[in-house]
Write an enzyme that holds these catalytic residues in place. Structure first.
Site, PDB file in Angstrom:
ATOM      1  N   TYR A 109       0.856  -1.189   0.000  1.00  0.00           N
ATOM      2  CA  TYR A 109       0.000   0.000   0.000  1.00  0.00           C
ATOM      3  C   TYR A 109       0.893   1.240   0.000  1.00  0.00           C
ATOM      4  CZ  TYR A 109      -3.084   3.729   1.296  1.00  0.00           C
ATOM      5  OH  TYR A 109      -3.759   4.924   1.282  1.00  0.00           O
ATOM      6  N   GLU A 197      -2.865   7.760  -4.376  1.00  0.00           N
ATOM      7  CA  GLU A 197      -2.900   6.469  -3.690  1.00  0.00           C
ATOM      8  C   GLU A 197      -2.656   5.348  -4.695  1.00  0.00           C
ATOM      9  OE1 GLU A 197      -6.624   4.479  -2.433  1.00  0.00           O
ATOM     10  OE2 GLU A 197      -5.851   4.675  -0.391  1.00  0.00           O
TER      11      GLU A 197
END
Ligand code: ADP
Ligand code: MG
Length: 399
Positions: A109, A197
């Site tokens: 992530y 992101e």
């Protein structure tokens, strides 16, 4: 402003971030055609909506032939996709992205956000990719790596190496990690993004670091200086009330309640919403009509608020500092004459020329409910709405 995954990938690729080969399609036929163009043996068809969580909702399908691609995209096109990020009404699928399937070894992530406490760009990363960050911070908070970027010096290589090390990335891949992190940071700052992101950033079986998903949000107030980014806007993904407001230069956010708000100034709008809740009601929207509350702007605001069918009362709360209450009152009166308003309207004016303003409202002959304080206005709005519900009446006059 949000953009699609395929757009974010193109933006980030221009800053040196590695992404899989892919092509956009507007129909199932085009999707299978574009897969043949791309070549290869395995592809992923991905619904393009402004929300994550598509994988779990059936919006990401691995396919092994053009027939499968056609079928998978037929299932997607024209549908409303509901994921945990879209809200119950979902988002329409009008484009799909066909991408080469990548052999995944590890999922990481990676996020870039603005940290308001330190007033810096913060990098948030975790070796637990694939999960949403909310889930990671709940289930594996100790896996989260954070780094703050000093704006004067930018993101330094040693910081990137540190992050890669903490994520347990192989030393041989550090250079690719540095390139990815610095590319994202440059895209973030140079394009006035508020969020980048990549979830997941993957390490492939053949040792490449690739952004498999990408999300970017941009600061609306800076869009004027990035025409190439404003062009990426897709109104089909926005709340129609909000895009109509943006087109009219009003700052509007739709909410789920039934008391419409027309307010000048963002802070006052927030306070108005809080006070409505305190009085037992629920605001239908946030709306800042800006400094110059001219009759035209007030009329536009009434039309916009009324286009939301759940609105059952409207609270106008204006503080006139540079403005003048008598002008605003004239604006409200003119707007009420022009726009057909069939719900109770509560007006609270304060500031310059407030007496003249009140007089104009009183003499207009219109059934406007007046209030002096914000609390009183909120209570009257909630009261009028409840009254309206119980009696089924509309537009009551109070002197
Ligand atoms: P979302 O976050 O909306 O669910 P993602 O793009 O992250 O969508 O895709 C979900 C999952 O699908 C990823 O975590 C990854 O495991 C897989 N996936 C996505 N794109 C590819 C690809 N090009 N090749 C292989 N797997 C992929
Ligand atoms: Mg994702």
């Amino acid at each position: 402003m949000d953009i699609h995954e395929y757009q974010a990938k193109e933006v980030l690729a221009n800053f040196g971030v590695a992404v899989p080969d892919g092509a956009l399609a507007y129909s199932p036929e085009q999707a299978s055609y574009r897969a043949r163009e791309l070549g290869g043996e395995r592809w992923v068809v991905k619904a393009q909506i402004h929300a994550g969580g598509r994988g779990k909702a059936g919006g990401v399908k691995v396919c092994e032939s053009d027939v499968e691609i056609q079928k998978a995209s037929e299932e997607m096109f024209g549908k409303k996709m509901i994921t945990h990020q879209t809200g119950p009404e979902g988002k329409g699928i009008y484009r799909v992205y066909v991408e080469a399937a990548v052999p995944i070894d590890r999922e990481i992530y990676l996020g870039f956000v603005l940290d308001r406490t330190t007033q810096r760009v913060m990098i948030v990363a975790s070796a637990e990719g694939g999960m949403e960050i909310e889930e990671i911070s709940e289930k594996r908070p100790e896996s989260i790596v954070r780094a703050i970027v000093e704006p004067a010096v930018g993101l330094r290589e040693f910081q990137c190496r540190q992050i890669a090390f903490k994520l347990g990335v192989d030393a041989g891949l550090t250079q690719q990690m540095v390139r990815t992190l610095q590319g994202c940071y440059r895209a973030f700052t140079e394009l006035d993004a508020t969020m980048v992101e990549i979830n997941p950033l993957v390490i492939t079986a053949d040792n490449r670091v690739i952004a498999l998903d990408a999300k970017m949000t941009f600061d609306d107030n800076a869009l004027f200086r990035h025409p190439q980014i404003s062009e990426l806007r897709d109104k089909s993904q926005e709340d129609p009330r909000e895009s109509r407001a943006a087109d009219r230069g009003l700052s509007y956010v739709g909410l789920d309640g039934n008391i419409g708000c027309i307010v000048n100034g963002a802070g006052l709008a927030m306070a108005t919403m809080d006070t409505i809740k305190l009085a037992g009601g629920e605001p239908a929207n946030f709306l800042d009509i800006g400094g110059g509350a001219t009759p035209e702007r007030v009329a536009k605001a009434f039309r916009l608020v009324l286009s939301d069918k759940s609105v059952q009362a409207i609270l106008v709360n204006i503080f006139a500092g540079i403005n003048r209450c008598d002008w605003v009152a004239e604006g409200v009166v003119q707007a009420l004459r022009e726009v057909q308003v069939d719900v109770p309207v509560i007006v609270r004016l304060a500031g310059t020329n407030v007496e003249e303003g009140q007089k104009i409202l009183a003499q207009s002959g219109l059934p406007i409910i007046r209030a002096t304080t914000l609390m009183e206005a909120a209570e009257r709005a909630v009261g009028a709405w409840q009254n309206d519900l119980s009696q089924g009446t509309r537009m009551r006059a109070v002197s």
